[in-house]
Motif scaffolding. Structure first.
Motif, PDB file in Angstrom:
ATOM      1  N   GLU A  93       0.815  -1.216   0.000  1.00 22.14           N
ATOM      2  CA  GLU A  93       0.000   0.000   0.000  1.00 22.14           C
ATOM      3  C   GLU A  93       0.849   1.266   0.000  1.00 22.14           C
ATOM      4  OE1 GLU A  93      -2.432  -0.506   3.461  1.00 22.14           O
ATOM      5  OE2 GLU A  93      -3.511  -2.207   2.590  1.00 22.14           O
ATOM      6  N   ASN A  94       2.072   1.164   0.512  1.00 21.89           N
ATOM      7  CA  ASN A  94       2.976   2.309   0.550  1.00 21.89           C
ATOM      8  C   ASN A  94       4.394   1.791   0.771  1.00 21.89           C
ATOM      9  OD1 ASN A  94       3.968   4.933   0.591  1.00 21.89           O
ATOM     10  ND2 ASN A  94       2.321   5.688   1.901  1.00 21.89           N
ATOM     11  N   ILE A  95       5.377   2.669   0.521  1.00 19.15           N
ATOM     12  CA  ILE A  95       6.784   2.286   0.585  1.00 19.15           C
ATOM     13  C   ILE A  95       7.541   3.313   1.420  1.00 19.15           C
ATOM     14  CG2 ILE A  95       8.881   1.902  -0.778  1.00 19.15           C
ATOM     15  CD1 ILE A  95       6.976   1.449  -3.209  1.00 19.15           C
ATOM     16  N   GLU A  96       8.420   2.817   2.279  1.00 18.61           N
ATOM     17  CA  GLU A  96       9.336   3.670   3.042  1.00 18.61           C
ATOM     18  C   GLU A  96      10.710   3.029   2.941  1.00 18.61           C
ATOM     19  OE1 GLU A  96       8.391   5.225   7.142  1.00 18.61           O
ATOM     20  OE2 GLU A  96      10.034   3.850   7.634  1.00 18.61           O
ATOM     21  N   PHE A  97      11.735   3.859   2.747  1.00 13.23           N
ATOM     22  CA  PHE A  97      13.072   3.266   2.693  1.00 13.23           C
ATOM     23  C   PHE A  97      14.111   4.194   3.289  1.00 13.23           C
ATOM     24  CE2 PHE A  97      12.248   5.286  -1.330  1.00 13.23           C
ATOM     25  CZ  PHE A  97      13.421   5.923  -1.687  1.00 13.23           C
ATOM     26  N   GLN A 129       9.611   8.467   2.533  1.00 11.63           N
ATOM     27  CA  GLN A 129       8.375   7.716   2.735  1.00 11.63           C
ATOM     28  C   GLN A 129       7.342   8.173   1.720  1.00 11.63           C
ATOM     29  OE1 GLN A 129       5.613   8.417   6.163  1.00 11.63           O
ATOM     30  NE2 GLN A 129       6.320   6.370   6.746  1.00 11.63           N
ATOM     31  N   GLY A 130       6.671   7.211   1.117  1.00  9.28           N
ATOM     32  CA  GLY A 130       5.610   7.527   0.181  1.00  9.28           C
ATOM     33  C   GLY A 130       4.511   8.311   0.873  1.00  9.28           C
ATOM     34  N   ASN A 131       3.933   9.252   0.149  1.00 14.73           N
ATOM     35  CA  ASN A 131       2.866  10.059   0.727  1.00 14.73           C
ATOM     36  C   ASN A 131       1.500   9.576   0.226  1.00 14.73           C
ATOM     37  OD1 ASN A 131       2.628  11.109  -1.885  1.00 14.73           O
ATOM     38  ND2 ASN A 131       3.873  12.902  -1.415  1.00 14.73           N
ATOM     39  N   GLU A 132       0.463  10.393   0.468  1.00 16.72           N
ATOM     40  CA  GLU A 132      -0.895  10.017   0.092  1.00 16.72           C
ATOM     41  C   GLU A 132      -1.038   9.825  -1.421  1.00 16.72           C
ATOM     42  OE1 GLU A 132      -0.311  12.954   1.938  1.00 16.72           O
ATOM     43  OE2 GLU A 132      -0.556  11.921   3.849  1.00 16.72           O
ATOM     44  N   GLN A 133      -0.308  10.618  -2.209  1.00 19.88           N
ATOM     45  CA  GLN A 133      -0.407  10.475  -3.660  1.00 19.88           C
ATOM     46  C   GLN A 133       0.107   9.116  -4.110  1.00 19.88           C
ATOM     47  OE1 GLN A 133       1.358  14.343  -5.112  1.00 19.88           O
ATOM     48  NE2 GLN A 133      -0.242  13.997  -6.647  1.00 19.88           N
ATOM     49  N   LEU A 134       1.224   8.681  -3.570  1.00 20.38           N
ATOM     50  CA  LEU A 134       1.758   7.364  -3.910  1.00 20.38           C
ATOM     51  C   LEU A 134       0.787   6.280  -3.443  1.00 20.38           C
ATOM     52  CD1 LEU A 134       4.028   5.578  -5.028  1.00 20.38           C
ATOM     53  CD2 LEU A 134       5.000   5.564  -2.740  1.00 20.38           C
ATOM     54  N   PHE A 185       7.036  11.165  -2.729  1.00 21.65           N
ATOM     55  CA  PHE A 185       7.803  10.761  -1.554  1.00 21.65           C
ATOM     56  C   PHE A 185       8.148  11.976  -0.708  1.00 21.65           C
ATOM     57  CE2 PHE A 185       8.529   7.277  -4.460  1.00 21.65           C
ATOM     58  CZ  PHE A 185       8.506   6.165  -3.633  1.00 21.65           C
ATOM     59  N   ASN A 186       7.961  11.847   0.600  1.00 21.56           N
ATOM     60  CA  ASN A 186       8.358  12.889   1.544  1.00 21.56           C
ATOM     61  C   ASN A 186       9.729  12.553   2.100  1.00 21.56           C
ATOM     62  OD1 ASN A 186       5.824  14.083   1.217  1.00 21.56           O
ATOM     63  ND2 ASN A 186       4.950  12.952   2.934  1.00 21.56           N
ATOM     64  N   ALA A 187      10.586  13.563   2.185  1.00 23.63           N
ATOM     65  CA  ALA A 187      11.917  13.388   2.762  1.00 23.63           C
ATOM     66  C   ALA A 187      11.807  13.431   4.280  1.00 23.63           C
ATOM     67  CB  ALA A 187      12.850  14.483   2.263  1.00 23.63           C
ATOM     68  N   GLY A 188      12.505  12.532   4.949  1.00 29.40           N
ATOM     69  CA  GLY A 188      12.508  12.506   6.407  1.00 29.40           C
ATOM     70  C   GLY A 188      13.412  13.581   6.985  1.00 29.40           C
ATOM     71  N   THR A 189      13.413  13.663   8.303  1.00 28.64           N
ATOM     72  CA  THR A 189      14.199  14.688   8.995  1.00 28.64           C
ATOM     73  C   THR A 189      15.699  14.477   8.853  1.00 28.64           C
ATOM     74  OG1 THR A 189      14.052  13.413  11.043  1.00 28.64           O
ATOM     75  CG2 THR A 189      12.383  15.125  10.692  1.00 28.64           C
ATOM     76  N   GLY A 190      16.122  13.295   8.466  1.00 25.95           N
ATOM     77  CA  GLY A 190      17.548  13.002   8.291  1.00 25.95           C
ATOM     78  C   GLY A 190      18.078  13.416   6.935  1.00 25.95           C
ATOM     79  N   LEU A 191      17.256  14.126   6.150  1.00 26.99           N
ATOM     80  CA  LEU A 191      17.680  14.577   4.821  1.00 26.99           C
ATOM     81  C   LEU A 191      17.543  16.082   4.705  1.00 26.99           C
ATOM     82  CD1 LEU A 191      15.854  11.994   2.518  1.00 26.99           C
ATOM     83  CD2 LEU A 191      18.259  12.021   3.130  1.00 26.99           C
ATOM     84  N   SER A 192      18.507  16.675   4.039  1.00 25.78           N
ATOM     85  CA  SER A 192      18.411  18.089   3.666  1.00 25.78           C
ATOM     86  C   SER A 192      18.969  18.231   2.255  1.00 25.78           C
ATOM     87  CB  SER A 192      19.158  18.979   4.661  1.00 25.78           C
ATOM     88  OG  SER A 192      20.520  18.637   4.712  1.00 25.78           O
TER      89      SER A 192
END
Length: 169
Positions: A89-93, A158-163, A130-137
Motif C-alpha cells: 500500500e505504501n513504501i518507506e526506505f 516515505q511515500g505520501n498520500e499520492q503514492l 515521496f516525503n523526505a525525512g528529517t535526516g535529509l536536507s
C-alpha cells in the motif's frame, strides 16, 4: 491386455497434461503481481538500503527488505522487487546505513508493475510522491541530499498520500 495398455496410456496423458496447466497458471500469477521500485542514484560508498512496506494500513517494520549497493561515482540503477505475497500500500526506505556516506544524488524513483511504469518519478518528479525525512536536507550546489544520522530516524523517504492512492487499487 491391449485394453489395459490403452487405458494406462490415456490415464498417463491426462495426468501429465493437468500438471502442465497448473505450472503455467502459477507462473502467470507471479508475473501479474510483479511490482518493483527503481531508483537512479549516485552512492559514492558501499551502502545498504532498507525497505519497509505498508499492508492493511500498518507499516511492517519487523521485516525490512535489505538491498546492498556497491559504491560508485557514476549513476547506477537500483531495482528492488516488492513483496508479491500481499499488495503493498505504501513504501518507506532508509537511504543509507553507512555513516560515512555524506551525500546521495537521486535523479529518479519509479514504481513499475509488470515492467510498465506505474509511478514516473524521473527528472526529480518523485518529490510529489515521496516525503523526505528529517535526516535529509537538500544540498543545492551538488543537487544531492545531505544525510544526517544524528536525528531520531535514519535518512529516509516515505511515500505520501499520492503514492498510496496509486498503489492501492
Amino acid at each position: 491386455m491391449k485394453r489395459f495398455f490403452g487405458l494406462f496410456i490415456i490415464a498417463l496423458s491426462i495426468s501429465c497434461g493437468g500438471e502442465k496447466k497448473e505450472e503455467v497458471i502459477s507462473e502467470k500469477e507471479v508475473e501479474i503481481n510483479k511490482r518493483s521500485i527503481v531508483i537512479d542514484a549516485v552512492y559514492e560508498k558501499d551502502d545498504e538500503l532498507s525497505f519497509v512496506y505498508m499492508k492493511d494500513g500498518f507499516w511492517n517494520y519487523d521485516n525490512p527488505q535489505k538491498h546492498k549497493i556497491t559504491g560508485s561515482s557514476t549513476p547506477q540503477t537500483i531495482e528492488v522487487i516488492l513483496p508479491s505475497d500481499y499488495n503493498v500500500e505504501n513504501i518507506e526506505f532508509d537511504l543509507s546505513s553507512n555513516r560515512e556516506q555524506k551525500l546521495v544524488k537521486i535523479t529518479s524513483i519509479k514504481v513499475l508493475e509488470n515492467g510498465k511504469t506505474l509511478v514516473d518519478g524521473s527528472n526529480m518528479a518523485f518529490i510529489k510522491y515521496f516525503n523526505a525525512g528529517t535526516g535529509l536536507s537538500w544540498d543545492e550546489p551538488t543537487m544531492s541530499y545531505k544525510l544526517n544520522f544524528d536525528g531520531e530516524f535514519p535518512p529516509r523517504m516515505q511515500g505520501n498520500e499520492q503514492l498510496e492512492s496509486i498503489l492501492v487499487k
